[in-house]
Design a protein around this motif. Structure first.
Motif, short mmCIF file in Angstrom:
data_model
loop_
_atom_site.label_atom_id
_atom_site.label_comp_id
_atom_site.label_asym_id
_atom_site.label_seq_id
_atom_site.Cartn_x
_atom_site.Cartn_y
_atom_site.Cartn_z
N LEU A 88 58.78 31.34 65.68
CA LEU A 88 59.36 31.10 67.00
C LEU A 88 60.54 32.03 67.22
O LEU A 88 61.27 32.36 66.29
N SER A 89 60.71 32.43 68.47
CA SER A 89 61.85 33.27 68.84
C SER A 89 62.61 32.60 69.96
O SER A 89 62.03 31.91 70.80
N CYS A 90 63.90 32.83 69.97
CA CYS A 90 64.74 32.34 71.05
C CYS A 90 65.69 33.46 71.45
O CYS A 90 66.56 33.83 70.66
N TYR A 129 62.61 23.30 70.79
CA TYR A 129 63.64 23.76 71.70
C TYR A 129 64.73 24.50 70.93
O TYR A 129 65.11 24.08 69.83
N CYS A 130 65.25 25.57 71.51
CA CYS A 130 66.46 26.16 70.96
C CYS A 130 67.63 25.77 71.86
O CYS A 130 67.44 25.50 73.05
N GLU A 152 62.46 30.58 74.77
CA GLU A 152 61.71 30.44 73.52
C GLU A 152 60.32 31.06 73.67
O GLU A 152 59.75 31.07 74.77
N THR A 205 58.96 25.40 73.56
CA THR A 205 57.68 26.02 73.28
C THR A 205 56.87 25.04 72.44
O THR A 205 57.39 24.43 71.51
N TRP A 216 67.72 24.79 66.43
CA TRP A 216 66.33 24.51 66.80
C TRP A 216 66.11 23.00 66.64
O TRP A 216 66.44 22.43 65.61
N THR A 238 68.93 37.27 69.47
CA THR A 238 67.70 36.50 69.27
C THR A 238 67.75 35.80 67.92
O THR A 238 68.20 36.37 66.92
#
Length: 122
Positions: free
Chosen positions: A20-22, A95-96, A6, A116, A36, A78
């Motif tokens: 946010l990215s995962c 969290y992812c 993340e 994150t 998420w 992603t």
């Protein structure tokens, strides 16, 4: 073994936005869903949003509806969580997670990222 990373957390003022990215690696064809979740100190892990990689179906928790948007870039493996109109109560570790089925229940997800942190100041 799926590895999730993340990014995009940080400190933002109330009313602001974060994305946010995962990034997922090692995902197999049975790992169809990403969710998420967030967890604030002293609280249970809460479902925020989820997406089905292949179908594109999405789901949102009550706290995210109307403010957050989940999307995916399958070519990059992603998933993104665009968070707008942030409130102090959105402060948590995000969290992812990846699982076979999209669900609001954390136990349905097999793989988790390290989280994150998102802090929204008033």
């Amino acid at each position: 073994q799926v590895h999730l990373v993340e990014s995009g957390g940080g400190l933002v003022q109330a009313g602001g936005s974060l994305r946010l990215s995962c990034a997922a690696s090692g995902r197999s064809s049975s790992d169809n869903a990403m969710g998420w979740f967030r967890q604030a100190p002293g609280k249970q892990r809460e479902f925020v949003s989820g997406i089905h990689w292949s179908i594109g179906d999405t789901a949102y928790g009550d706290s995210a509806k109307g403010r957050f948007t989940i999307s995916s870039d399958n070519a990059k493996n992603t998933v993104y969580l665009q968070m707008n109109s942030l409130k102090p109560e959105d402060t948590a570790v995000y969290y992812c997670a990846v699982g076979e089925f999209m669900s609001k229940h954390p136990l349905m997800y097999t793989y988790w990222g390290q989280g994150t942190e998102v802090t929204v100041s008033s």
